[in-house]
Design a protein around this motif. Structure first.
Motif, mmCIF file in Angstrom:
data_model
loop_
_atom_site.group_PDB
_atom_site.id
_atom_site.type_symbol
_atom_site.label_atom_id
_atom_site.label_comp_id
_atom_site.label_asym_id
_atom_site.label_seq_id
_atom_site.Cartn_x
_atom_site.Cartn_y
_atom_site.Cartn_z
ATOM 1 N N LEU A 277 0.353 -2.187 1.803
ATOM 2 C CA LEU A 277 1.435 -1.271 2.196
ATOM 3 C C LEU A 277 1.582 -1.158 3.705
ATOM 4 O O LEU A 277 2.306 -0.296 4.183
ATOM 5 C CB LEU A 277 1.180 0.122 1.601
ATOM 6 C CG LEU A 277 1.131 0.203 0.071
ATOM 7 C CD1 LEU A 277 0.940 1.654 -0.362
ATOM 8 C CD2 LEU A 277 2.397 -0.361 -0.538
ATOM 9 N N TYR A 336 7.214 0.093 -3.429
ATOM 10 C CA TYR A 336 5.831 0.230 -3.902
ATOM 11 C C TYR A 336 5.699 1.257 -5.023
ATOM 12 O O TYR A 336 4.841 1.117 -5.910
ATOM 13 C CB TYR A 336 4.880 0.539 -2.740
ATOM 14 C CG TYR A 336 5.003 1.918 -2.136
ATOM 15 C CD1 TYR A 336 4.290 3.005 -2.646
ATOM 16 C CD2 TYR A 336 5.805 2.123 -1.014
ATOM 17 C CE1 TYR A 336 4.388 4.266 -2.066
ATOM 18 C CE2 TYR A 336 5.906 3.370 -0.435
ATOM 19 C CZ TYR A 336 5.193 4.440 -0.960
ATOM 20 O OH TYR A 336 5.291 5.684 -0.379
ATOM 21 N N ASP A 340 4.119 0.394 -8.610
ATOM 22 C CA ASP A 340 3.045 1.220 -9.160
ATOM 23 C C ASP A 340 3.284 1.497 -10.640
ATOM 24 O O ASP A 340 2.350 1.475 -11.461
ATOM 25 C CB ASP A 340 2.959 2.522 -8.373
ATOM 26 C CG ASP A 340 1.821 3.419 -8.815
ATOM 27 O OD1 ASP A 340 0.788 2.890 -9.270
ATOM 28 O OD2 ASP A 340 1.967 4.653 -8.713
ATOM 29 N N LYS A 347 -4.022 -1.520 -7.265
ATOM 30 C CA LYS A 347 -4.673 -1.001 -6.074
ATOM 31 C C LYS A 347 -3.740 -1.202 -4.874
ATOM 32 O O LYS A 347 -3.086 -2.250 -4.753
ATOM 33 C CB LYS A 347 -5.995 -1.724 -5.828
ATOM 34 C CG LYS A 347 -7.042 -1.493 -6.914
ATOM 35 C CD LYS A 347 -7.557 -0.070 -6.888
ATOM 36 C CE LYS A 347 -8.731 0.109 -7.844
ATOM 37 N NZ LYS A 347 -9.288 1.473 -7.795
ATOM 38 N N PHE A 348 -3.723 -0.206 -3.990
ATOM 39 C CA PHE A 348 -2.828 -0.240 -2.829
ATOM 40 C C PHE A 348 -3.648 -0.094 -1.550
ATOM 41 O O PHE A 348 -4.603 0.679 -1.496
ATOM 42 C CB PHE A 348 -1.794 0.883 -2.931
ATOM 43 C CG PHE A 348 -0.840 0.701 -4.083
ATOM 44 C CD1 PHE A 348 0.400 0.105 -3.889
ATOM 45 C CD2 PHE A 348 -1.188 1.110 -5.361
ATOM 46 C CE1 PHE A 348 1.274 -0.076 -4.949
ATOM 47 C CE2 PHE A 348 -0.319 0.934 -6.432
ATOM 48 C CZ PHE A 348 0.902 0.337 -6.230
ATOM 49 N N LEU A 350 -3.263 0.436 2.608
ATOM 50 C CA LEU A 350 -2.450 0.783 3.769
ATOM 51 C C LEU A 350 -3.195 0.363 5.034
ATOM 52 O O LEU A 350 -4.252 0.904 5.355
ATOM 53 C CB LEU A 350 -2.174 2.284 3.800
ATOM 54 C CG LEU A 350 -1.427 2.822 5.028
ATOM 55 C CD1 LEU A 350 -0.030 2.210 5.124
ATOM 56 C CD2 LEU A 350 -1.360 4.343 4.991
ATOM 57 N N VAL A 416 3.224 7.509 2.256
ATOM 58 C CA VAL A 416 2.195 6.850 1.449
ATOM 59 C C VAL A 416 1.052 7.818 1.148
ATOM 60 O O VAL A 416 0.587 7.930 0.002
ATOM 61 C CB VAL A 416 1.660 5.588 2.158
ATOM 62 C CG1 VAL A 416 0.425 5.044 1.433
ATOM 63 C CG2 VAL A 416 2.744 4.507 2.213
ATOM 64 N N PHE A 420 -0.075 9.261 -2.745
ATOM 65 C CA PHE A 420 -1.381 9.014 -3.359
ATOM 66 C C PHE A 420 -2.354 10.175 -3.171
ATOM 67 O O PHE A 420 -3.551 10.017 -3.425
ATOM 68 C CB PHE A 420 -2.001 7.739 -2.763
ATOM 69 C CG PHE A 420 -1.338 6.462 -3.205
ATOM 70 C CD1 PHE A 420 -1.614 5.894 -4.432
ATOM 71 C CD2 PHE A 420 -0.404 5.835 -2.380
ATOM 72 C CE1 PHE A 420 -1.005 4.716 -4.838
ATOM 73 C CE2 PHE A 420 0.216 4.658 -2.773
ATOM 74 C CZ PHE A 420 -0.075 4.094 -4.017
ATOM 75 N N ASP A 426 -6.997 4.960 -5.795
ATOM 76 C CA ASP A 426 -6.000 3.885 -5.870
ATOM 77 C C ASP A 426 -5.508 3.427 -4.500
ATOM 78 O O ASP A 426 -4.765 2.444 -4.421
ATOM 79 C CB ASP A 426 -4.794 4.340 -6.693
ATOM 80 C CG ASP A 426 -5.137 4.559 -8.151
ATOM 81 O OD1 ASP A 426 -6.155 3.990 -8.602
ATOM 82 O OD2 ASP A 426 -4.413 5.302 -8.830
ATOM 83 N N LEU A 427 -5.873 4.151 -3.441
ATOM 84 C CA LEU A 427 -5.386 3.816 -2.097
ATOM 85 C C LEU A 427 -6.561 3.648 -1.151
ATOM 86 O O LEU A 427 -7.444 4.498 -1.064
ATOM 87 C CB LEU A 427 -4.468 4.916 -1.565
ATOM 88 C CG LEU A 427 -3.990 4.725 -0.111
ATOM 89 C CD1 LEU A 427 -3.021 3.543 -0.015
ATOM 90 C CD2 LEU A 427 -3.330 5.997 0.423
ATOM 91 N N VAL A 429 -7.189 3.125 2.942
ATOM 92 C CA VAL A 429 -6.624 3.137 4.287
ATOM 93 C C VAL A 429 -7.614 2.411 5.191
ATOM 94 O O VAL A 429 -8.790 2.791 5.265
ATOM 95 C CB VAL A 429 -6.380 4.578 4.785
ATOM 96 C CG1 VAL A 429 -5.800 4.550 6.193
ATOM 97 C CG2 VAL A 429 -5.440 5.310 3.831
#
Length: 477
Positions: A277, A336, A340, A347-348, A350, A416, A420, A426-427, A429
């Motif tokens: 992302l 996104y 999702d 899985k995301f 950033l 973002v 989340f 799931d995110l 960073v």
């Protein structure tokens, strides 16, 4: 279907018979060519490039590679000039080597390359050196793909000694030395004093002693040519006569049964989709390369017509994601939330970067990349339409505007994080540009961290150079 030739290269690997059977089963070649016990590797490469092929692709397979999945469907759908396979290596973890899918025009271009004189790169890596020289005028870059392939498992001590003496010679740049050192830290000898890891360590030490950093190209070549004799003598000193039982399919089946909980990287069914992302220039290429090393084949900024038409028409069951494990760069950003829902359990990631540094990088990136221009190539036309669509959807403008881009960056991060906020698992960073890497990425995706260093694609170096320049400027002031 593509017409495919298999070139199988063996130099007394203990796995050679099983490896050939698996290669034929999982490549399904139209023709098979075997290069048997040709040394040194420069001569092996010369012989393989003299083969008169009548095919679309040549797959070169080393006899230390056990291919455990059917890769023919991938080859039939491939149009890249060169694809290097990621394998599970006994000594170094996840890396690309051993199985090379090469389009016939590149094979012929390699054969036409004049062998460089007194070139240490050619002596150490002849196939790679010729390939790089052939690809340069073609304007092509190699691609990578994850397959379920075991590399350098179950080999004889003699083979391991020769390979890791050579590995030490190939690891004399700063980056390669660091990679080998990191791998060797994981070489534990729990299975006996003379396990294969002990032999590999002995070979590394032997090459380091016998071939100084100042050795000439001819001296290095002579050492490589004499490796069989060096291996025999050194193994005798260790009390190893090299007599080992032949390797069989039953041995492999027993090992696979005992290791049934291993990660079979080439298998797609159990893996979540992964979506980057981060805005462009926040380490998205490095992220893509890191994901590749962890076993996730992700497409970075796809510009194919199918993807453009699907996204532009709000169709989120993307054809591309039937073949890839995810997407990175700004292709994902406008959609996104729909991805999702389309791909539950995804899985995301950033990617962040210092904003001022990011603005400078984007400014340079946009230079000479206009949103509108006259083009005659249909593929370039699709690329341009994708560029226009994504710039408008992500930034709300076609050209770089620092004030607008600064606002978009901050707003994107806020959106973002808010989306989340109740789903922290799931995110991820991550700030790749400041040096973060596998220590965060690998556990997030439930993968072991590779022995290899994280593939930073220049952002960390650029930052360090900027810091050094600023420090020098302050010192002068």
């Amino acid at each position: 279907m593509a017409k495919v030739d298999l070139v199988f290269r063996q130099i007394d690997e203990r796995t050679r018979d099983v490896a050939l059977e698996l290669a034929i089963e999982n490549i399904q070649p139209d023709s098979v060519h075997i290069i048997d016990n040709v040394r040194p590797f420069t001569e092996c490469v010369a012989q393989m490039l003299r083969i008169d092929h009548d095919c679309d692709y040549v797959v070169y397979v080393d006899a230390d590679c056990l291919i455990l999945e059917n890769i023919r469907p991938f080859i039939d759908g491939c149009d890249a000039p060169y694809v290097d396979a990621y394998v599970s290596d006994r000594f170094r973890g996840r890396l690309h080597c051993g199985v090379h899918i090469t389009r016939i025009d590149l094979v012929r271009a390699m054969a036409a390359v004049e062998v460089p004189a007194d070139d240490l790169k050619y002596v150490l890596r002849p196939e790679s050196r010729l390939r790089n020289l052939a690809m340069k005028p073609m304007g092509s870059a190699k691609q990578f793909r994850n397959f379920d392939i075991l590399h350098d498992h179950f080999q004889s001590y003699h083979h391991i000694f020769m390979k890791y003496a050579l590995r030490q010679l190939r690891s004399r740049t700063k980056e390669q030395r660091q990679r080998l050192t990191r791998s060797m830290k994981k070489w534990t000898t729990t299975d006996g004093i003379f396990c294969d890891l002990t032999v590999a360590r002995h070979a590394v030490d032997f090459a380091r002693r016998k071939v100084p950093e100042t050795a000439t190209t001819d001296e290095v070549h002579e050492f490589i040519a004499a490796l069989p004799q060096h291996a025999e003598a050194e193994l005798a000193k260790l009390g190893l006569d090299g007599a080992e039982e032949p390797f069989t399919q039953q041995d492999l089946d027993d090992w696979l049964q005992a290791n049934c909980d291993r990660i079979a990287y080439g298998q797609k069914a159990d893996k979540p989709k992964v979506f980057g992302l981060g805005l462009s220039r926040t380490g998205t290429r490095s992220l893509t390369a890191g994901l590749q090393m962890l076993g996730f084949d992700c497409s970075h900024y796809p510009i194919d017509e199918d993807t453009y038409i699907e996204i532009a028409n709000a169709q989120y069951d993307l054809t591309l994601l039937r073949y890839f494990d995810g997407l990175t760069d700004i292709t994902t950003i406008p959609i996104y939330q729909q991805l999702d829902k389309q791909y539950p359990g995804s899985k995301f990631i950033l990617t962040l970067r210092d904003k001022e540094s990011w603005l400078g990088s984007v400014s340079r990136h946009y230079y000479n990349r206009p949103a509108f221009k006259d083009v005659g190539d249909p593929d370039e036309e699709v690329h341009l339409r994708m560029r226009q669509f994504l710039r408008a959807a992500v930034y709300g403008c076609y050209n770089f505007c620092p004030e607008r881009f600064s606002w978009v960056y901050a707003q994107h991060v806020r959106e973002v994080m808010a989306y989340f906020k109740d789903r922290p698992g799931d995110l991820l960073v991550i700030n790749i540009c400041s040096g973060e890497g596998f220590e965060k990425l690998a556990p997030f995706l439930d993968r072991p961290a590779p022995a290899e260093v994280f593939p930073h694609k220049g952002a960390v170096l650029s930052r360090r150079l900027a810091e050094e320049a600023a420090a020098q400027k302050a010192k002068v002031a």
